[in-house]
Design a protein around this motif. Structure first.
Motif, PDB file in Angstrom:
ATOM      1  N   TRP A   1       1.082  -1.251  -0.032  1.00  0.00           N
ATOM      2  CA  TRP A   1      -0.104  -0.117   0.026  1.00  0.00           C
ATOM      3  C   TRP A   1       1.033   1.747  -0.184  1.00  0.00           C
ATOM      4  O   TRP A   1       1.246   1.523   1.059  1.00  0.00           O
ATOM      5  CB  TRP A   1      -1.310   0.237   1.122  1.00  0.00           C
ATOM      6  CG  TRP A   1      -2.285  -0.769   1.309  1.00  0.00           C
ATOM      7  CD1 TRP A   1      -1.764  -2.258   1.335  1.00  0.00           C
ATOM      8  CD2 TRP A   1      -3.073  -0.783   0.767  1.00  0.00           C
ATOM      9  NE1 TRP A   1      -3.231  -2.907   1.700  1.00  0.00           N
ATOM     10  CE2 TRP A   1      -4.086  -2.064   0.702  1.00  0.00           C
ATOM     11  CE3 TRP A   1      -4.180   0.172   0.151  1.00  0.00           C
ATOM     12  CZ2 TRP A   1      -5.517  -2.481   0.613  1.00  0.00           C
ATOM     13  CZ3 TRP A   1      -5.191   0.039  -0.447  1.00  0.00           C
ATOM     14  CH2 TRP A   1      -5.295  -1.193  -0.313  1.00  0.00           C
ATOM     15  N   ASP A   2       0.284   2.265  -1.075  1.00  0.00           N
ATOM     16  CA  ASP A   2       1.748   3.526  -1.265  1.00  0.00           C
ATOM     17  C   ASP A   2       1.023   4.462  -0.356  1.00  0.00           C
ATOM     18  O   ASP A   2      -0.170   4.780  -1.179  1.00  0.00           O
ATOM     19  CB  ASP A   2       1.486   3.396  -2.557  1.00  0.00           C
ATOM     20  CG  ASP A   2       2.908   2.999  -3.688  1.00  0.00           C
ATOM     21  OD1 ASP A   2       2.929   2.582  -3.750  1.00  0.00           O
ATOM     22  OD2 ASP A   2       4.275   2.840  -2.347  1.00  0.00           O
ATOM     23  N   VAL A   3       1.424   4.697   0.573  1.00  0.00           N
ATOM     24  CA  VAL A   3       1.177   6.530   1.546  1.00  0.00           C
ATOM     25  C   VAL A   3       1.388   7.025   1.150  1.00  0.00           C
ATOM     26  O   VAL A   3       2.755   7.075   1.295  1.00  0.00           O
ATOM     27  CB  VAL A   3       0.494   5.102   3.035  1.00  0.00           C
ATOM     28  CG1 VAL A   3       0.338   6.636   3.376  1.00  0.00           C
ATOM     29  CG2 VAL A   3      -0.406   3.683   2.852  1.00  0.00           C
TER      30      VAL A   3
ATOM     31  N   GLY B   1       6.533   8.825  -4.991  1.00  0.00           N
ATOM     32  CA  GLY B   1       5.606   9.983  -4.718  1.00  0.00           C
ATOM     33  C   GLY B   1       5.304   9.735  -5.950  1.00  0.00           C
ATOM     34  O   GLY B   1       3.831   9.749  -6.141  1.00  0.00           O
ATOM     35  N   PHE B   2       5.320   8.689  -7.469  1.00  0.00           N
ATOM     36  CA  PHE B   2       4.455   7.844  -8.920  1.00  0.00           C
ATOM     37  C   PHE B   2       4.890   7.222  -9.455  1.00  0.00           C
ATOM     38  O   PHE B   2       5.996   6.321  -8.553  1.00  0.00           O
ATOM     39  CB  PHE B   2       4.745   9.575  -9.733  1.00  0.00           C
ATOM     40  CG  PHE B   2       4.523  10.863  -9.387  1.00  0.00           C
ATOM     41  CD1 PHE B   2       5.607  10.903  -8.330  1.00  0.00           C
ATOM     42  CD2 PHE B   2       3.189  10.815  -9.441  1.00  0.00           C
ATOM     43  CE1 PHE B   2       5.899  13.249  -8.176  1.00  0.00           C
ATOM     44  CE2 PHE B   2       2.805  12.826  -9.145  1.00  0.00           C
ATOM     45  CZ  PHE B   2       4.487  13.431  -9.201  1.00  0.00           C
ATOM     46  N   GLY B   3       3.764   6.212  -9.793  1.00  0.00           N
ATOM     47  CA  GLY B   3       3.845   4.935 -10.183  1.00  0.00           C
ATOM     48  C   GLY B   3       4.737   5.959 -11.355  1.00  0.00           C
ATOM     49  O   GLY B   3       4.684   6.333 -12.342  1.00  0.00           O
ATOM     50  N   GLY B   4       5.311   4.602 -11.976  1.00  0.00           N
ATOM     51  CA  GLY B   4       5.186   4.200 -13.853  1.00  0.00           C
ATOM     52  C   GLY B   4       6.538   5.208 -14.082  1.00  0.00           C
ATOM     53  O   GLY B   4       6.467   5.794 -15.345  1.00  0.00           O
ATOM     54  N   GLN B   5       7.247   5.011 -12.689  1.00  0.00           N
ATOM     55  CA  GLN B   5       8.166   6.262 -13.203  1.00  0.00           C
ATOM     56  C   GLN B   5       9.475   5.365 -14.071  1.00  0.00           C
ATOM     57  O   GLN B   5       9.498   3.495 -13.951  1.00  0.00           O
ATOM     58  CB  GLN B   5       8.759   6.688 -11.940  1.00  0.00           C
ATOM     59  CG  GLN B   5       7.870   7.918 -11.773  1.00  0.00           C
ATOM     60  CD  GLN B   5       9.118   8.457 -10.982  1.00  0.00           C
ATOM     61  OE1 GLN B   5       9.592   9.212 -10.467  1.00  0.00           O
ATOM     62  NE2 GLN B   5       8.364   7.956  -9.569  1.00  0.00           N
ATOM     63  N   ARG B   6      10.289   5.947 -14.013  1.00  0.00           N
ATOM     64  CA  ARG B   6      11.920   4.838 -14.915  1.00  0.00           C
ATOM     65  C   ARG B   6      12.604   4.413 -13.888  1.00  0.00           C
ATOM     66  O   ARG B   6      13.074   4.882 -13.072  1.00  0.00           O
ATOM     67  CB  ARG B   6      12.159   5.867 -16.307  1.00  0.00           C
ATOM     68  CG  ARG B   6      14.029   4.798 -16.637  1.00  0.00           C
ATOM     69  CD  ARG B   6      14.534   5.792 -17.483  1.00  0.00           C
ATOM     70  NE  ARG B   6      15.143   7.254 -17.171  1.00  0.00           N
ATOM     71  CZ  ARG B   6      16.196   7.067 -16.616  1.00  0.00           C
ATOM     72  NH1 ARG B   6      17.054   5.917 -16.190  1.00  0.00           N
ATOM     73  NH2 ARG B   6      16.817   7.951 -15.253  1.00  0.00           N
TER      74      ARG B   6
ATOM     75  N   VAL C   1      13.336  -4.169  -3.209  1.00  0.00           N
ATOM     76  CA  VAL C   1      13.330  -3.129  -4.050  1.00  0.00           C
ATOM     77  C   VAL C   1      11.878  -2.963  -4.914  1.00  0.00           C
ATOM     78  O   VAL C   1      11.061  -3.699  -4.903  1.00  0.00           O
ATOM     79  CB  VAL C   1      13.645  -3.542  -5.688  1.00  0.00           C
ATOM     80  CG1 VAL C   1      14.090  -2.919  -6.374  1.00  0.00           C
ATOM     81  CG2 VAL C   1      15.354  -4.279  -4.664  1.00  0.00           C
ATOM     82  N   ASP C   2      12.155  -1.471  -4.864  1.00  0.00           N
ATOM     83  CA  ASP C   2      10.459  -0.306  -5.364  1.00  0.00           C
ATOM     84  C   ASP C   2      10.832   0.531  -6.589  1.00  0.00           C
ATOM     85  O   ASP C   2      11.490   1.616  -5.414  1.00  0.00           O
ATOM     86  CB  ASP C   2       9.894   0.193  -3.902  1.00  0.00           C
ATOM     87  CG  ASP C   2       8.812   0.513  -4.072  1.00  0.00           C
ATOM     88  OD1 ASP C   2       8.023   1.011  -3.320  1.00  0.00           O
ATOM     89  OD2 ASP C   2       7.743   0.407  -5.326  1.00  0.00           O
ATOM     90  N   GLY C   3      10.244  -0.087  -7.535  1.00  0.00           N
ATOM     91  CA  GLY C   3      10.264   1.452  -8.580  1.00  0.00           C
ATOM     92  C   GLY C   3      10.695   0.860  -9.594  1.00  0.00           C
ATOM     93  O   GLY C   3      11.883   0.520  -9.563  1.00  0.00           O
TER      94      GLY C   3
ATOM     95  N   SER D   1       5.855  -4.223  -8.149  1.00  0.00           N
ATOM     96  CA  SER D   1       5.712  -3.480  -8.872  1.00  0.00           C
ATOM     97  C   SER D   1       4.379  -3.338  -8.526  1.00  0.00           C
ATOM     98  O   SER D   1       3.148  -3.717  -8.405  1.00  0.00           O
ATOM     99  CB  SER D   1       5.868  -5.429  -9.809  1.00  0.00           C
ATOM    100  OG  SER D   1       5.356  -5.029 -11.242  1.00  0.00           O
ATOM    101  N   GLY D   2       4.008  -2.022  -9.873  1.00  0.00           N
ATOM    102  CA  GLY D   2       2.610  -1.612 -10.183  1.00  0.00           C
ATOM    103  C   GLY D   2       2.614  -1.557 -11.113  1.00  0.00           C
ATOM    104  O   GLY D   2       1.870  -2.977 -11.654  1.00  0.00           O
ATOM    105  N   SER D   3       2.833  -0.907 -12.223  1.00  0.00           N
ATOM    106  CA  SER D   3       2.694  -0.859 -13.856  1.00  0.00           C
ATOM    107  C   SER D   3       2.899  -1.883 -14.201  1.00  0.00           C
ATOM    108  O   SER D   3       1.811  -1.875 -14.927  1.00  0.00           O
ATOM    109  CB  SER D   3       2.757   0.884 -14.156  1.00  0.00           C
ATOM    110  OG  SER D   3       4.637   0.944 -14.171  1.00  0.00           O
TER     111      SER D   3
HETATM  112  C1  DX5 Z   1       6.737   5.241  -5.831  1.00  0.00           C
HETATM  113  C2  DX5 Z   1       5.862   4.293  -5.075  1.00  0.00           C
HETATM  114  C3  DX5 Z   1       5.900   2.579  -5.537  1.00  0.00           C
HETATM  115  C4  DX5 Z   1       5.742   2.632  -7.187  1.00  0.00           C
HETATM  116  C5  DX5 Z   1       5.866   1.406  -7.638  1.00  0.00           C
HETATM  117  O1  DX5 Z   1       7.063   6.383  -4.930  1.00  0.00           O
HETATM  118  O2  DX5 Z   1       6.798   3.615  -3.522  1.00  0.00           O
HETATM  119  O3  DX5 Z   1       5.633   1.675  -4.853  1.00  0.00           O
HETATM  120  O4  DX5 Z   1       4.367   3.207  -6.834  1.00  0.00           O
HETATM  121  O5  DX5 Z   1       4.862   1.672  -9.103  1.00  0.00           O
HETATM  122  P1  DX5 Z   1       6.498   0.826 -10.071  1.00  0.00           P
HETATM  123  O6  DX5 Z   1       6.653  -0.542 -10.780  1.00  0.00           O
HETATM  124  O7  DX5 Z   1       4.828   1.402 -11.507  1.00  0.00           O
HETATM  125  O8  DX5 Z   1       7.355   1.564 -10.252  1.00  0.00           O
END
Ligand code: DX5
Ligand code: ZN
Length: 220
Positions: free
Chosen positions: A35-37, A143-148, A175-177, A197-199
């Motif tokens: 959960w990304d808060v 702060g955002f999903g979908g980044q490089r 590992v996150d991002g 992993s999100g996107s």
């Molecule tokens: C970014 C979040 C990550 C991110 C992961 O601030 O902590 O958890 O949402 O999303 P992707 O996999 O799309 O980078």
């Protein structure tokens, strides 16, 4: 190498369908829910708080982890534990008293994690390793999903894994991002054991289960 664990970020989900999405994630074989808060202060975005997580708790048996991208996290740690998060991850950069904050999480019966932004060195957590169940290595600026994915952080993953081996072998490296099929090998080769992993996972052309299977095939 222990079996890779997958913790999907809930960020790309339809927040109006979180319950069914959690059921789909569980059916797809993920290991936990990330959960990304976000509070709009520590990071630009604003997402969900403890009440939303609490209302979703009944939809899944999966372990919930809260990645608190919030300032002064001590104020909210207890509410996330009560909402059903068994792991609470706070940013080393968001508290003036990291040792005390981690102790607070553990005193509430939850596992404690620390997140490190890309520029934060391993030395920032050298003296709290005994309190850490998880180190969350950010491979994007939060702060955002979908980044490089920032491959430049990979040597830090390896350094943290070495620090863990020396000081607390029970600590896991997450590992996150930007973790995706094309970046996963670098994560695993450097010591990443759990990936957020999100996107990449939600956008996998074959769907969530195919995405989970693809991640495991690459990590083997
Ligand atoms: C970014 C979040 C990550 C991110 C992961 O601030 O902590 O958890 O949402 O999303 P992707 O996999 O799309 O980078
Ligand atoms: Zn996260």
């Amino acid at each position: 190498m222990t079996k890779l664990e997958i913790a999907p970020s809930i960020l790309p989900a339809d927040f109006g369908q979180l319950g069914p999405t959690l059921q789909d994630l569980q059916a797809a074989g993920v290991d936990r829910v990330h959960w990304d808060v976000m509070d709009g202060v520590f990071v630009p975005n604003l997402t969900v708080g403890a009440p939303v997580i609490e209302s979703c708790r009944r939809w899944s048996d999966l372990p919930f982890e809260a990645h608190l991208m919030i300032v002064d996290p001590d104020r909210h740690v207890e509410s996330f534990v009560r909402a059903g998060c068994e792991l609470v991850i706070i940013h080393a950069e968001a508290t003036a008293h990291l040792h005390r904050s981690l102790g607070l999480i553990r005193s509430l019966g939850a596992r404690a994690g620390v997140a490190l932004n890309p520029s934060t060195p391993p030395s920032a957590i050298e003296y709290v390793m005994d309190l850490l169940d998880v180190i969350l290595v950010m491979t994007v600026n939060p702060g955002f999903g979908g980044q490089r994915y920032l491959a430049s952080v990979e040597p830090k993953i390896a350094s943290l894994a070495a620090l863990r081996d020396l000081t607390n072998p029970t600590t896991r490296i997450e590992v996150d991002g930007g973790v995706a099929p094309d970046t996963l090998a670098g994560v695993v080769e450097n010591g990443g054991e759990i990936v957020v992993s999100g996107s990449a996972l939600f956008a996998h052309p074959g769907g969530l289960r195919a995405g989970v299977e693809a991640f495991h095939a690459i990590a083997e």
